[in-house]
Design an enzyme around this catalytic site. Structure first.
Site, short mmCIF file in Angstrom:
data_model
loop_
_atom_site.label_atom_id
_atom_site.label_comp_id
_atom_site.label_asym_id
_atom_site.label_seq_id
_atom_site.Cartn_x
_atom_site.Cartn_y
_atom_site.Cartn_z
CB SER A 138 -0.89 -0.43 1.40
OG SER A 138 -1.78 1.36 1.55
CE1 TYR A 150 -4.12 -1.89 4.99
CE2 TYR A 150 -3.67 -0.19 4.48
CZ TYR A 150 -3.91 -0.26 4.08
OH TYR A 150 -4.31 -1.04 2.85
#
Length: 260
Positions: A138, A150
């Site tokens: 990501s 995250y």
């Protein structure tokens, strides 16, 4: 173009988003795809070239069972039972620094970092020379991110990718990372609207991405066409991480191409 005919690729997180788009793209390129996810609806992506598998990437016994099933039939290709692995399974956690919990970290790391590492551990023995692994990271793993658990898990996945590329290189197995920016998926659909708006303003191309655009890069990396690419990080983010914060400065300075 990709040389995927006769090659067998395992894709995790295959039921939706980037995983599902990758399954469809690989099948269209001629690959046999093992589409793995926690659960399945009546219809699978990719058509007849796709075989479904139930897999919880957090559980070693699930990976061991999948590896055992795959090892029973030697496939044509690069000399292994399978020719590639795409670790696309992922979850988000949006708690910020001042309210994040240990449970947030445990959940994010279990799926986003430990899961891919376990997949590599159990399936690498089934890969032969010329095989490839692609981890889906990501943009949050390349910069500060407000969802700290995250973001940290995606930073960890970068390290896992580099280590696996180093360890598996002597066997002719390539390992690369694809880092999407803001892509229209069920995961991003649940994000606050402010997050989406700021992402689009911060992206030089000025739009969100499509799962199919990420899948196209994954197919290229897992194919023989990328035979000398390993340990690489490929951003598929419309330029989000490339400007390093320079975009608002450039805009404040006005157009780079003034009209006569």
């Amino acid at each position: 173009m990709h040389g995927m005919d006769g090659r067998t690729i395992v894709v995790t997180g295959a039921a939706s988003g980037i995983g599902a788009a990758t399954v469809t793209a690989l099948a269209a390129a001629g690959a046999r795809v093992i589409a793995a996810d926690l659960g399945w609806a009546d219809e699978s992506p990719g058509g007849q070239a796709v075989e479904l598998a139930t897999l919880d990437v957090r559980r070693e016994e699930h990976w061991a069972e999948l590896a055992g099933q795959l090892s029973t039939t030697k496939q044509a290709g690069a000399g292994g039972a399978i020719d590639g692995l795409v670790n696309a399974a992922g979850i988000t956690r949006r708690a910020r620094l001042h309210d994040v919990t240990a449970a947030d970290f445990e959940a994010a790391f279990a799926v986003n970092a430990t899961g891919p590492a376990l997949g590599i551990r159990f399936l690498a023995p089934l890969l032969g020379d010329g095989s490839a692994i692609v981890n889906v990271g990501s943009a949050a793993g390349a910069m500060a991110h407000y969802g700290i658990a995250y973001g940290a898990s995606k930073w960890a996945l970068r390290g896992i990718t580099k280590t696996a590329a180093m360890e598996l290189g002597p066997r002719g197995i390539r390992v690369n990372l694809v880092s999407p920016g803001f892509i229209e998926t069920p995961m991003t659909a649940s994000a606050p609207e402010a997050f989406r708006a700021v992402n689009l303003r911060s992206t030089p191309l000025g739009r969100s991405g499509r799962a199919e655009e990420v899948a196209a890069v994954i197919v290229q990396l897992v194919s023989p066409a990328a035979s000398f690419v390993t340990g690489a990080e490929i951003a598929v983010d419309g330029g989000l991480t490339g400007h390093g914060g320079g975009l608002p400065i450039a805009r404040a300075m006005g157009s780079a191409h003034p009209q006569d």
